[in-house]
Structure formats: structure tokens, C-alpha cells
Scaffold this active site. Structure first.
Site, short mmCIF file in Angstrom:
data_model
loop_
_atom_site.label_atom_id
_atom_site.label_comp_id
_atom_site.label_asym_id
_atom_site.label_seq_id
_atom_site.Cartn_x
_atom_site.Cartn_y
_atom_site.Cartn_z
N ASP A 13 37.65 26.65 9.59
CA ASP A 13 36.84 27.85 9.41
C ASP A 13 37.65 28.87 8.62
O ASP A 13 38.88 28.74 8.51
CB ASP A 13 36.45 28.43 10.78
N SER A 14 36.97 29.90 8.14
CA SER A 14 37.66 30.98 7.44
C SER A 14 38.57 31.77 8.39
O SER A 14 39.41 32.52 7.93
CB SER A 14 36.62 31.91 6.82
N CYS A 76 32.61 26.63 9.26
CA CYS A 76 32.24 27.90 8.62
C CYS A 76 30.91 27.72 7.87
O CYS A 76 30.78 26.82 7.03
CB CYS A 76 33.35 28.26 7.63
N GLU A 155 34.74 40.76 15.76
CA GLU A 155 36.21 40.63 15.83
C GLU A 155 36.83 41.84 16.52
O GLU A 155 37.92 41.77 17.09
CB GLU A 155 36.79 40.42 14.44
N CYS A 187 25.98 32.11 11.04
CA CYS A 187 27.37 32.51 10.83
C CYS A 187 28.11 32.26 12.14
O CYS A 187 27.55 32.47 13.22
CB CYS A 187 27.41 33.99 10.46
N HIS A 189 30.19 33.75 13.85
CA HIS A 189 30.39 34.82 14.82
C HIS A 189 29.12 35.20 15.59
O HIS A 189 29.19 35.80 16.65
CB HIS A 189 30.89 36.09 14.12
N1 DGL Z 1 33.03 31.89 9.19
C1 DGL Z 1 32.15 32.67 8.35
C2 DGL Z 1 30.76 32.04 8.37
O1 DGL Z 1 30.38 31.33 9.27
C3 DGL Z 1 32.09 34.12 8.79
C4 DGL Z 1 33.36 34.90 8.51
C5 DGL Z 1 33.65 35.01 7.03
O2 DGL Z 1 32.96 35.72 6.30
O3 DGL Z 1 34.57 34.33 6.59
O4 DGL Z 1 30.02 32.24 7.45
#
Ligand code: DGL
Length: 273
Positions: A13-14, A76, A155, A187, A189
Site C-alpha cells: 500500500d502507499s 491500495c 491518520e 480507499c 482508509h
Molecule cells: N491507499 C490509498 C488508497 O487506497 C489512500 C492513501 C493515499 O492517497 O495514498 O487509495
């Protein structure tokens, strides 16, 4: 015996959000080993270009291959939407993202064929959720909304805060006017905002968590390739965590959402891969 079936699954993931996908894999595939990489030094991906997200994702896949993973989960949504189709033909491992499983679940859930999608800016602009939903059923109407403030609010730990409530009301106002009966939390989060989104969207809207459906799709994928771990050989550690930035925040966030105590995340120089 196929020794490969005891290899770990690579999940990336990012940053931290992909741990919501890890949580679902832990719950639904408890015998599987996991190597997780969070690109905490370069997060967010949600406002970056396709080229950049592809480059970052390639580096992470190269790193995960050094960990001898048997399959890869792109946890992600943004990387799934922008990079997965480019990367899939480049590697010889089974790989899945979270977007397709999320759309399949939404299509099963909707009765009135009016589906909302909320996600990062880049995911919404990629149009992948919208395209896949309409590809399956041309009568489906999709209402998409980018919600860029949700990631920093989560976050910050403000998942039940009145400020986040106001932000959610504002983001969701237009799509809720469209009489949607299903809303994809597109997303990583957003599942952490489930309670708040439920309050804002109301009981009549079903909330879809692609992370859950991805864990089920992963099981089918591993089974198809004869790679499901049967749990006969316990190899420790079962879970390993890596991040590209310092690990204190990562560990704290991970311990707040995973049913597993994390203390030893390793920092990786991801640009080298
Ligand atoms: N993990 C990213 C997503 O699911 C969210 C956080 C980001 O913008 O990197 O799109």
C-alpha cells in the site's frame, strides 16, 4: 506437497491504510503468511500521476519478489486503479488489486442499480470503478466523489470527530441526493470511517468494503493456483512488516487496527529496487 504454498503473500500500500486489507486477510485466511510493505515515505498516492504510481508500484513489487512471495495483493485502491493493469503482464506471480473485488460486491448488493463510489482524487479520475461497474451492467448508474480530506483525518485518528462528520456530510451531499442504495468505500482508509459514514449515509445505503471482498477473492486466486496454505507447516514469523519511512507511527497505527502485536517493522530504502 507444493512448498510454494507455504511462501508468504506480499501485500502493499502507499502507507498505513492497506493494513485494513491485511486485517481482512488475517481474519479470513488465518493460515497465510504475510509480508506487508507500506510506502510511508512517499504517501499519498491519491493525488499523484499514473506514471509516478506505476514507478512506485514497480519498485515495491521488485522488493516483494526479494521476499519470495507466492502472490501479491495491491491493497491500495489508487495503485490498483492506476498501476495494476500495467504491472500484471510484467510479473510471473498471481496478483490482485482491490478495485475489481469491490465492484463485484457492489453489483451483487445493489437493488436499484444506483451506486456511489468515494475514493482518492486519482482513483476517481482513473474512472476504473465507474468503467468496471458499467461494463458488468450497462443499466448501472455510478455517482463518484473524491474525498481527499478523509485520509489525513483518519491518520490523525479523527474517525469519530465532529469535524470529520461535517466533512463527510459535505462530500456525500451530492451523491446521496441521487438515491444510491450502495456506496463503495474505494480507499483503504475509508472502512475506518464506517460508523461515521453509516450515520451520514443512513441505514438504507449499503457500505461496501473492498478489503473484505479482496480477502475472499485472494482465497479463490490462491486455490486456483494450488497455493492455499493448509497450515500444516508453521513458519515463523507469520507476519513481517516493512515501511519506507521511520517505523514508530507505522507500529502505533498498525497496533490500533490489527489483532496482532507489531513491534519490529523494518525500514527499507525502496528507491533501490
Ligand atoms: N491507499 C490509498 C488508497 O487506497 C489512500 C492513501 C493515499 O492517497 O495514498 O487509495
Amino acid at each position: 506437497m507444493n512448498p510454494e504454498r507455504y511462501a508468504p503473500i506480499g501485500v502493499f500500500d502507499s502507507g498505513l491504510g492497506g493494513l485494513t486489507v491485511v486485517r481482512e486477510i488475517m481474519r479470513n485466511l488465518p493460515d497465510e503468511r504475510i509480508v506487508y510493505f507500506g510506502d510511508t515515505a512517499r504517501v499519498p498516492y491519491g493525488n499523484k500521476s499514473k506514471e509516478t504510481v506505476i514507478r512506485y508500484s514497480r519498485q515495491i513489487v521488485n522488493f516483494l519478489k526479494t521476499q519470495e512471495v507466492k502472490a501479491i495483493v495491491v491493497a491500495c485502491n489508487t495503485a490498483s486503479a492506476l498501476a495494476l493493469d500495467t504491472i500484471r503482464p510484467e510479473i510471473d506471480l498471481p496478483i490482485i488489486g482491490v478495485v475489481r473485488p469491490g465492484t463485484e460486491m457492489a453489483l451483487q448488493a445493489t437493488h436499484n442499480k444506483r451506486i456511489g463510489v468515494i475514493a482518492t482524487d486519482s482513483t476517481i479520475r482513473s474512472n476504473l470503478y465507474q468503467t468496471l461497474l458499467r461494463e458488468h451492467d450497462k443499466d448501472v448508474r455510478v455517482f463518484a466523489q473524491a474525498c481527499p480530506l478523509f485520509v489525513p483525518l483518519v491518520e490523525e485518528g479523527w474517525t469519530k470527530d465532529p469535524v470529520t462528520h461535517i466533512v463527510a456530510e459535505r462530500y456525500l451531499a451530492d451523491i446521496l441526493e441521487q438515491d444510491i442504495d450502495t456506496l463503495i468505500m474505494g480507499c483503504t482508509h475509508y472502512p475506518l470511517l464506517r460508523t461515521l459514514l453509516r450515520e451520514v449515509a443512513g441505514e438504507s445505503v449499503q457500505l461496501i468494503n473492498p478489503a473484505y471482498e479482496t480477502a475472499l477473492a485472494l482465497r479463490r486466486l490462491l486455490d486456483h493456483h494450488g497455493l492455499l496454505n493448509d497450515g500444516r507447516h508453521q513458519i515463523t514469523p507469520q507476519y513481517a512488516f516493512y515501511a519506507s519511512d521511520t517505523v514508530e507511527k507505522f507500529n502505533a497505527f498498525a497496533n490500533s487496527i490489527l489483532p496482532y502485536e507489531i513491534s519490529s517493522t523494518t525500514q527499507v530504502q525502496i528507491e533501490k529496487y
